[in-house]
Motif scaffolding. Structure first.
Motif, PDB file in Angstrom:
ATOM      1  N   ALA A  58       0.852  -1.354   0.040  1.00  0.00           N
ATOM      2  CA  ALA A  58      -0.293   0.034   0.380  1.00  0.00           C
ATOM      3  C   ALA A  58       0.875   1.235  -0.231  1.00  0.00           C
ATOM      4  O   ALA A  58       0.269   2.015  -0.590  1.00  0.00           O
ATOM      5  CB  ALA A  58      -0.892   0.207   0.788  1.00  0.00           C
ATOM      6  N   GLY A 112       3.357   1.622  -3.519  1.00  0.00           N
ATOM      7  CA  GLY A 112       2.406   1.386  -3.890  1.00  0.00           C
ATOM      8  C   GLY A 112       1.961   2.609  -4.654  1.00  0.00           C
ATOM      9  O   GLY A 112       1.457   3.185  -5.456  1.00  0.00           O
ATOM     10  N   ARG A 113       1.647   3.439  -3.506  1.00  0.00           N
ATOM     11  CA  ARG A 113       1.350   5.152  -3.652  1.00  0.00           C
ATOM     12  C   ARG A 113       2.153   5.659  -4.231  1.00  0.00           C
ATOM     13  O   ARG A 113       1.923   6.568  -4.404  1.00  0.00           O
ATOM     14  CB  ARG A 113       0.452   5.308  -2.667  1.00  0.00           C
ATOM     15  N   PRO A 167       4.717   5.229  -7.234  1.00  0.00           N
ATOM     16  CA  PRO A 167       5.346   3.981  -7.942  1.00  0.00           C
ATOM     17  C   PRO A 167       6.840   4.572  -7.859  1.00  0.00           C
ATOM     18  O   PRO A 167       7.435   3.578  -8.751  1.00  0.00           O
ATOM     19  CB  PRO A 167       4.688   4.229  -8.941  1.00  0.00           C
ATOM     20  N   PHE A 172       1.445  -5.730  -8.907  1.00  0.00           N
ATOM     21  CA  PHE A 172       2.678  -4.759  -8.392  1.00  0.00           C
ATOM     22  C   PHE A 172       3.240  -5.055  -8.622  1.00  0.00           C
ATOM     23  O   PHE A 172       3.788  -3.565  -9.390  1.00  0.00           O
ATOM     24  CB  PHE A 172       1.960  -4.913  -6.812  1.00  0.00           C
ATOM     25  N   TYR A 212      -5.019  -2.445  -2.823  1.00  0.00           N
ATOM     26  CA  TYR A 212      -3.167  -3.005  -2.646  1.00  0.00           C
ATOM     27  C   TYR A 212      -4.041  -4.193  -1.851  1.00  0.00           C
ATOM     28  O   TYR A 212      -3.103  -4.910  -1.472  1.00  0.00           O
ATOM     29  CB  TYR A 212      -2.278  -2.635  -1.836  1.00  0.00           C
ATOM     30  N   ARG A 249      -5.284   4.123  -3.658  1.00  0.00           N
ATOM     31  CA  ARG A 249      -4.927   2.575  -4.491  1.00  0.00           C
ATOM     32  C   ARG A 249      -3.265   2.583  -5.183  1.00  0.00           C
ATOM     33  O   ARG A 249      -3.045   3.881  -4.829  1.00  0.00           O
ATOM     34  CB  ARG A 249      -6.310   2.528  -5.665  1.00  0.00           C
ATOM     35  N   ILE A 250      -3.049   2.053  -5.766  1.00  0.00           N
ATOM     36  CA  ILE A 250      -1.416   1.677  -6.057  1.00  0.00           C
ATOM     37  C   ILE A 250      -1.944   1.336  -7.320  1.00  0.00           C
ATOM     38  O   ILE A 250      -2.233   1.062  -8.318  1.00  0.00           O
ATOM     39  CB  ILE A 250      -0.680   0.234  -4.931  1.00  0.00           C
TER      40      ILE A 250
END
Ligand code: ZN
Length: 343
Positions: free
Chosen positions: A256, A259-260, A262, A295, A305, A317-318
């Motif tokens: 989480a 992935g936010r 990236p 991911f 995620y 979201r990611i």
């Protein structure tokens, strides 16, 4: 007032993105993977065969269970998993931090460790109890960097096992619980995870303890769980990598966070590909593994995620970080294989 003007509770607000972008469903890891952070205390020991089938489908070579800890349970855990399915499971042990007030604890723990490794344990798991709960002989919180604990870390170096250590928790868990706290919903559900209280050290203090510990024991390998508990600040983790060659992290329970951000995350994976281990910290589940593969392997955008909606760690979201094959191989497998005797 019409119902449209009245509003709804935040808990009823589960917005579904209307974005139309590419979606890749990846059922199996691109290369055989090691889940270096799991807890098979969550699984049913008599269903180990079912778990192996799930692993084969997901592309998992090995699961590292950190639950060999309670001493009477180590033998059972070894019997149920690695002894039954060699090469597919690895078990880490723990030491009894509830006995840390005894001045003899460090020496005793070191001795127990040696016996556990002889029995088949392949690493030491240290939970956030150290730093937040365990008491020293004075009755105060034991600092992770307390010199008196050195025999434990030295024993790990001597018998050649890594320490997988979880120190602290997300930054927001150490901040006031008000409307500005980005983990408010999660902390509201789990009030025992909120550490913004006088009896607990600050987040920064725990990060300093982590650094002092790793610096003081260069011969001991530390795998710091959950991206060193500071996935919110990859520059800080990068500094740790630069300063301490004995420092590694697992990414468990932190996609989480990763992935936010990236762009930063992808660069970080590329630069430190030798220092990052795949892990989930989640009861083995095909759906959860699929999210991780998506991911790490794809450039998919703005996806959940978690299997829960809204997801538990925060309302965002990611984005996938589409790692190249060479990096994936290291993160999925090679780094774990270098640090842990996978059998
Ligand atoms: Zn864990």
């Amino acid at each position: 007032m019409t119902s449209e003007e009245q509003g709804i509770a935040l808990s009823d607000f589960v917005p579904q993105p209307t974005l139309v972008t590419e979606e890749h469903a990846i059922g199996k890891a691109k290369f055989p993977a090691v889940d270096a952070h799991n807890h098979l205390g969550w699984w049913e020991a008599e269903k180990a065969d079912e778990l192996v089938a799930l692993m084969d489908e997901a592309g998992l070579r090995t699961i590292v269970s950190l639950d060999g800890g309670r001493r009477e349970n180590l033998e059972d855990h070894l019997d149920a998993y690695p002894r039954k399915h060699p090469g597919r499971f690895v078990v880490f042990t723990r030491v009894a931090w509830n006995e840390a007030e005894d001045p003899q604890f460090p020496a005793r723990a070191a001795e127990q460790l040696r016996r556990d490794v002889e029995a088949g344990a392949r690493g030491l798991k240290v939970s956030k109890t150290l730093g937040l709960r365990a008491r020293n002989p004075e009755g105060d919180l034991y600092r992770a960097d307390d010199d008196r604990l050195a025999p434990v870390w030295q024993a790990c170096a001597e018998v050649g096992i890594p320490v997988l250590i979880h120190i602290a928790d997300p930054v927001a868990f150490f901040q006031p619980l008000d409307g500005r706290n980005e983990r408010w919903e999660e902390l509201h559900r789990h009030q025992g995870w909120h550490f913004f209280k006088p009896e607990f050290p600050s987040f920064d203090d725990l990060m300093q303890q982590q650094e002092n510990l790793v610096a003081a024991h260069p011969k001991t390998t530390f795998i710091s769980a959950h991206v060193g508990s500071y996935a919110e600040n990859l520059a800080w983790i990068s500094g740790m990598f630069d300063r301490y060659p004995n420092y590694y992290v697992d990414i468990s329970a932190r996609i989480a966070e990763l992935g936010r951000q990236p762009y930063t995350t992808r660069e970080w994976f590329l630069k430190y590909a030798d220092r990052i281990l795949f892990g989930t910290d989640s009861r083995p589940n095909a759906g959860t593994y699929r999210i991780h593969w998506r991911f790490l392997e794809t450039a998919d955008e703005y996806f959940n995620y978690s299997l829960a909606d809204p997801p538990g760690q925060g309302r965002w979201r990611i984005y996938g970080v589409h790692l190249p094959d060479g990096v994936l191989r290291k993160v999925y497998h090679d780094n774990a294989a270098r640090l842990i005797d996978l059998g």
